[in-house]
Design a protein around this motif. Structure first.
Motif, PDB file in Angstrom:
ATOM      1  N   MET A   1      43.614  44.602  46.856  1.00 16.60           N
ATOM      2  CA  MET A   1      43.403  45.684  46.174  1.00 16.60           C
ATOM      3  C   MET A   1      43.716  45.499  44.662  1.00 16.60           C
ATOM      4  SD  MET A   1      43.483  49.624  46.407  1.00 16.60           S
ATOM      5  CE  MET A   1      45.105  49.545  45.195  1.00 16.60           C
ATOM      6  N   SER A   2      43.052  45.762  43.603  1.00 15.95           N
ATOM      7  CA  SER A   2      43.376  45.645  42.261  1.00 15.95           C
ATOM      8  C   SER A   2      42.831  47.109  41.811  1.00 15.95           C
ATOM      9  CB  SER A   2      42.516  44.482  41.537  1.00 15.95           C
ATOM     10  OG  SER A   2      41.233  44.611  41.560  1.00 15.95           O
ATOM     11  N   GLY A   3      43.493  47.461  40.551  1.00 13.52           N
ATOM     12  CA  GLY A   3      43.277  48.633  39.930  1.00 13.52           C
ATOM     13  C   GLY A   3      43.781  48.683  38.329  1.00 13.52           C
ATOM     14  N   GLU A   4      43.324  49.883  37.711  1.00 13.28           N
ATOM     15  CA  GLU A   4      43.819  49.861  36.488  1.00 13.28           C
ATOM     16  C   GLU A   4      43.988  51.288  35.966  1.00 13.28           C
ATOM     17  OE1 GLU A   4      42.210  48.745  31.905  1.00 13.28           O
ATOM     18  OE2 GLU A   4      41.495  47.583  33.741  1.00 13.28           O
ATOM     19  N   ILE A   5      44.958  51.498  35.183  1.00 11.91           N
ATOM     20  CA  ILE A   5      45.513  52.689  34.614  1.00 11.91           C
ATOM     21  C   ILE A   5      44.567  52.917  33.380  1.00 11.91           C
ATOM     22  CG2 ILE A   5      47.265  54.246  33.611  1.00 11.91           C
ATOM     23  CD1 ILE A   5      47.423  53.471  36.581  1.00 11.91           C
ATOM     24  N   ASP A   6      43.570  54.007  33.235  1.00 13.82           N
ATOM     25  CA  ASP A   6      42.739  54.295  32.075  1.00 13.82           C
ATOM     26  C   ASP A   6      42.696  55.611  31.915  1.00 13.82           C
ATOM     27  OD1 ASP A   6      40.992  55.255  33.945  1.00 13.82           O
ATOM     28  OD2 ASP A   6      39.913  53.372  34.117  1.00 13.82           O
ATOM     29  N   PRO A   7      42.001  56.123  31.067  1.00 13.57           N
ATOM     30  CA  PRO A   7      41.869  57.703  30.719  1.00 13.57           C
ATOM     31  C   PRO A   7      41.384  58.566  31.721  1.00 13.57           C
ATOM     32  CG  PRO A   7      41.117  56.518  28.775  1.00 13.57           C
ATOM     33  CD  PRO A   7      41.191  55.545  30.067  1.00 13.57           C
ATOM     34  N   GLY A  17      43.060  55.741  44.595  1.00  9.15           N
ATOM     35  CA  GLY A  17      41.820  56.500  45.182  1.00  9.15           C
ATOM     36  C   GLY A  17      40.644  55.939  44.801  1.00  9.15           C
ATOM     37  N   SER A  18      40.484  55.628  43.559  1.00  4.88           N
ATOM     38  CA  SER A  18      39.103  55.249  42.945  1.00  4.88           C
ATOM     39  C   SER A  18      38.812  53.802  43.478  1.00  4.88           C
ATOM     40  CB  SER A  18      39.264  54.930  41.499  1.00  4.88           C
ATOM     41  OG  SER A  18      39.896  53.859  41.037  1.00  4.88           O
ATOM     42  N   ALA A  19      39.851  53.076  44.315  1.00  5.84           N
ATOM     43  CA  ALA A  19      39.410  51.810  44.880  1.00  5.84           C
ATOM     44  C   ALA A  19      39.008  52.191  46.241  1.00  5.84           C
ATOM     45  CB  ALA A  19      40.695  50.877  44.686  1.00  5.84           C
ATOM     46  N   GLY A  20      39.139  53.329  46.775  1.00  8.70           N
ATOM     47  CA  GLY A  20      38.594  53.711  48.215  1.00  8.70           C
ATOM     48  C   GLY A  20      39.874  53.692  49.126  1.00  8.70           C
ATOM     49  N   GLN A  24      48.646  57.541  50.661  1.00  9.57           N
ATOM     50  CA  GLN A  24      49.552  57.154  51.166  1.00  9.57           C
ATOM     51  C   GLN A  24      49.979  55.662  50.782  1.00  9.57           C
ATOM     52  OE1 GLN A  24      52.023  58.471  53.409  1.00  9.57           O
ATOM     53  NE2 GLN A  24      53.223  56.841  53.256  1.00  9.57           N
ATOM     54  N   LEU A  25      49.122  54.691  50.580  1.00  7.07           N
ATOM     55  CA  LEU A  25      49.155  53.680  49.797  1.00  7.07           C
ATOM     56  C   LEU A  25      49.788  53.675  48.609  1.00  7.07           C
ATOM     57  CD1 LEU A  25      48.673  50.552  50.026  1.00  7.07           C
ATOM     58  CD2 LEU A  25      46.770  50.895  49.016  1.00  7.07           C
ATOM     59  N   ALA A  26      49.472  54.497  47.743  1.00 10.70           N
ATOM     60  CA  ALA A  26      49.940  54.754  46.357  1.00 10.70           C
ATOM     61  C   ALA A  26      51.550  55.101  46.620  1.00 10.70           C
ATOM     62  CB  ALA A  26      49.480  55.890  45.798  1.00 10.70           C
ATOM     63  N   ILE A  27      51.822  55.971  47.505  1.00  8.11           N
ATOM     64  CA  ILE A  27      53.304  56.459  47.868  1.00  8.11           C
ATOM     65  C   ILE A  27      53.994  55.202  48.348  1.00  8.11           C
ATOM     66  CG2 ILE A  27      54.622  57.808  49.602  1.00  8.11           C
ATOM     67  CD1 ILE A  27      52.446  59.913  49.605  1.00  8.11           C
ATOM     68  N   THR A  28      53.540  54.263  49.034  1.00  3.29           N
ATOM     69  CA  THR A  28      54.263  53.220  49.390  1.00  3.29           C
ATOM     70  C   THR A  28      54.460  52.167  48.409  1.00  3.29           C
ATOM     71  OG1 THR A  28      53.097  53.244  51.879  1.00  3.29           O
ATOM     72  CG2 THR A  28      54.360  51.089  51.073  1.00  3.29           C
ATOM     73  N   MET A  29      53.236  52.048  47.466  1.00  2.00           N
ATOM     74  CA  MET A  29      53.684  51.207  46.455  1.00  2.00           C
ATOM     75  C   MET A  29      54.803  51.803  45.405  1.00  2.00           C
ATOM     76  SD  MET A  29      49.768  50.331  45.298  1.00  2.00           S
ATOM     77  CE  MET A  29      50.218  49.650  43.887  1.00  2.00           C
ATOM     78  N   PHE A 260      51.510  35.353  47.741  1.00  2.00           N
ATOM     79  CA  PHE A 260      50.575  35.546  46.448  1.00  2.00           C
ATOM     80  C   PHE A 260      49.631  34.543  46.485  1.00  2.00           C
ATOM     81  CE2 PHE A 260      54.242  37.931  44.808  1.00  2.00           C
ATOM     82  CZ  PHE A 260      53.454  38.941  43.964  1.00  2.00           C
ATOM     83  N   GLY A 261      49.355  33.662  47.111  1.00  2.00           N
ATOM     84  CA  GLY A 261      48.472  32.855  47.577  1.00  2.00           C
ATOM     85  C   GLY A 261      47.172  33.420  48.074  1.00  2.00           C
ATOM     86  N   LEU A 262      47.672  34.278  49.014  1.00  2.55           N
ATOM     87  CA  LEU A 262      46.624  35.169  49.784  1.00  2.55           C
ATOM     88  C   LEU A 262      46.108  36.104  48.714  1.00  2.55           C
ATOM     89  CD1 LEU A 262      48.427  35.818  53.023  1.00  2.55           C
ATOM     90  CD2 LEU A 262      46.500  34.674  52.423  1.00  2.55           C
ATOM     91  N   LEU A 263      47.173  36.729  47.857  1.00  2.15           N
ATOM     92  CA  LEU A 263      46.623  37.568  46.890  1.00  2.15           C
ATOM     93  C   LEU A 263      45.442  37.231  45.924  1.00  2.15           C
ATOM     94  CD1 LEU A 263      46.783  40.711  46.303  1.00  2.15           C
ATOM     95  CD2 LEU A 263      48.870  40.044  44.702  1.00  2.15           C
ATOM     96  N   ILE A 264      45.925  35.735  45.355  1.00  2.00           N
ATOM     97  CA  ILE A 264      44.835  35.342  44.333  1.00  2.00           C
ATOM     98  C   ILE A 264      43.583  34.794  44.924  1.00  2.00           C
ATOM     99  CG2 ILE A 264      44.741  33.270  43.024  1.00  2.00           C
ATOM    100  CD1 ILE A 264      47.836  33.353  42.588  1.00  2.00           C
ATOM    101  N   GLU A 265      43.582  34.617  46.528  1.00  2.00           N
ATOM    102  CA  GLU A 265      42.278  34.185  47.095  1.00  2.00           C
ATOM    103  C   GLU A 265      41.582  35.393  47.018  1.00  2.00           C
ATOM    104  OE1 GLU A 265      43.437  32.508  50.574  1.00  2.00           O
ATOM    105  OE2 GLU A 265      44.371  30.824  49.836  1.00  2.00           O
ATOM    106  N   VAL A 266      41.632  36.576  47.099  1.00  5.12           N
ATOM    107  CA  VAL A 266      40.694  37.617  47.158  1.00  5.12           C
ATOM    108  C   VAL A 266      40.880  38.398  45.909  1.00  5.12           C
ATOM    109  CG1 VAL A 266      40.762  37.454  49.599  1.00  5.12           C
ATOM    110  CG2 VAL A 266      42.344  38.812  48.568  1.00  5.12           C
ATOM    111  N   PRO A 267      40.595  38.102  44.800  1.00  2.00           N
ATOM    112  CA  PRO A 267      40.479  39.116  43.600  1.00  2.00           C
ATOM    113  C   PRO A 267      39.557  40.056  43.860  1.00  2.00           C
ATOM    114  CG  PRO A 267      39.567  37.080  42.942  1.00  2.00           C
ATOM    115  CD  PRO A 267      40.030  36.685  44.519  1.00  2.00           C
ATOM    116  N   GLN A 268      38.252  39.888  44.288  1.00  4.39           N
ATOM    117  CA  GLN A 268      37.138  40.639  44.189  1.00  4.39           C
ATOM    118  C   GLN A 268      37.023  41.567  45.254  1.00  4.39           C
ATOM    119  OE1 GLN A 268      35.676  40.530  41.230  1.00  4.39           O
ATOM    120  NE2 GLN A 268      36.924  38.745  40.598  1.00  4.39           N
ATOM    121  N   ILE A 269      37.858  41.610  46.080  1.00  7.75           N
ATOM    122  CA  ILE A 269      37.664  42.499  47.360  1.00  7.75           C
ATOM    123  C   ILE A 269      39.139  43.071  47.592  1.00  7.75           C
ATOM    124  CG2 ILE A 269      35.760  41.480  48.453  1.00  7.75           C
ATOM    125  CD1 ILE A 269      37.404  40.148  50.506  1.00  7.75           C
TER     126      ILE A 269
END
Length: 280
Positions: A1-7, A17-20, A24-29, A260-269
């Motif tokens: 999953m990817s995300g960005e901090i914006d206004p 949350g905006s990524a669905g 709890q995932l945010a707490i773990t991160m 990190f290879g697994l992370l790079i392989e699925v950037p759009q989902i």
């Protein structure tokens, strides 16, 4: 999953949350990266992140999260990467690209998300209620009543009770001559009593406005060898935990590249490893 901090998504909770995904995932991160990033105060517009995590399913529906396996956070011009790795014969931990532990003796903040610093450490502050100048030997975090307060480090409860103008207060003793204080609490967590041992990140109480307080907030204080210090400055000096043992560094590097290879392989989902609930 990817995300960005914006206004419109200025907190980690909002961006996740905006990524669905669930809070709890945010707490773990935040638990994984909390030694490097104060998610209450360090986030900047334009920060971005990627994370690979386990999701447990029951009948093909979300049931719970497992471990974060890898995370990358670009924060205010610096990149922080975390790889979950278990050295042979050791316990799992999170390490940066060089194999240095991301765990610090102290977390950057006793609150996980969203509160703001409303008053800083000062030897000469105008007291908002008493109307006189006096030392403010901690950092005030504005937060809603009931917000969870966590221990910044492993330690032992010295006291937990009423303390005059400090209201409900917890005092913890840690190694290295450190003590931490948590003031104006609305409640103490279960089993928080003198002599009890607490773990880093453990819930110890909840934000309140007891004692001399104009509104709900946490006054957090740090003392070393009997002298109060500025927590925001002192936390930056904390050394990292133990690195990956030299004899296992090759194994770590291989695991880092694989994960990190697994992370790079699925950037759009969403970068997720799905595990059926109850599976080994």
């Amino acid at each position: 999953m990817s995300g960005e901090i914006d206004p419109t998504r200025s907190s980690l909770v909002a961006a996740v949350g905006s990524a669905g995904e669930e809070v709890q995932l945010a707490i773990t991160m935040a638990d994984v990266l909390g030694g490097e990033i104060d998610f209450n105060n360090d986030l900047r517009i334009g920060d971005s992140f990627r994370v690979l995590f386990e999701r447990f399913l029951r009948e093909d529906e979300y049931d719970d999260y497992g471990n974060v396996l890898a995370a990358e956070f670009n924060n205010d011009g610096r990149r922080i990467r975390a790889t979950r790795f278990t050295p042979p014969g050791g316990d799992p931990g999170y390490y940066d690209d060089a194999g240095r532990s991301l765990k610090r003796m102290f977390l950057r903040s006793p609150l996980r998300f969203e509160p703001r610093v409303t008053s800083r450490f000062s030897r000469n502050r105008m007291h908002p209620i008493l109307g006189e100048r006096r030392a403010h030997l901690g950092v005030d975090y504005g937060a809603a009543t009931g917000t969870p307060v966590i221990s910044v480090a492993n330690g032992t409860v010295v006291s937990a009770g009423w303390s005059g103008g400090s209201g409900r207060m917890i005092r913890l003793r840690h190694t290295g001559g450190y003590e931490t204080y948590y003031l104006h609490l609305s409640a103490f967590a279960r089993a928080i009593r003198p002599g009890a041992r607490v773990a880093q990140g453990q819930l110890i109480g909840r934000v309140g406005s007891t004692g001399l307080a104009t509104g709900p907030h946490l006054d957090y204080r740090l003392k070393k060898n009997g002298v109060f210090l500025n927590p925001l400055v002192e936390h930056r000096k904390m050394p990292p935990g133990e690195p990956v043992p030299a004899e296992h560094l090759g194994l770590f590097q291989a695991e880092r590249e694989r994960i990190f290879g697994l992370l790079i392989e699925v950037p759009q989902i969403p970068a997720v490893l799905k595990v059926a609930a109850g599976a080994p």
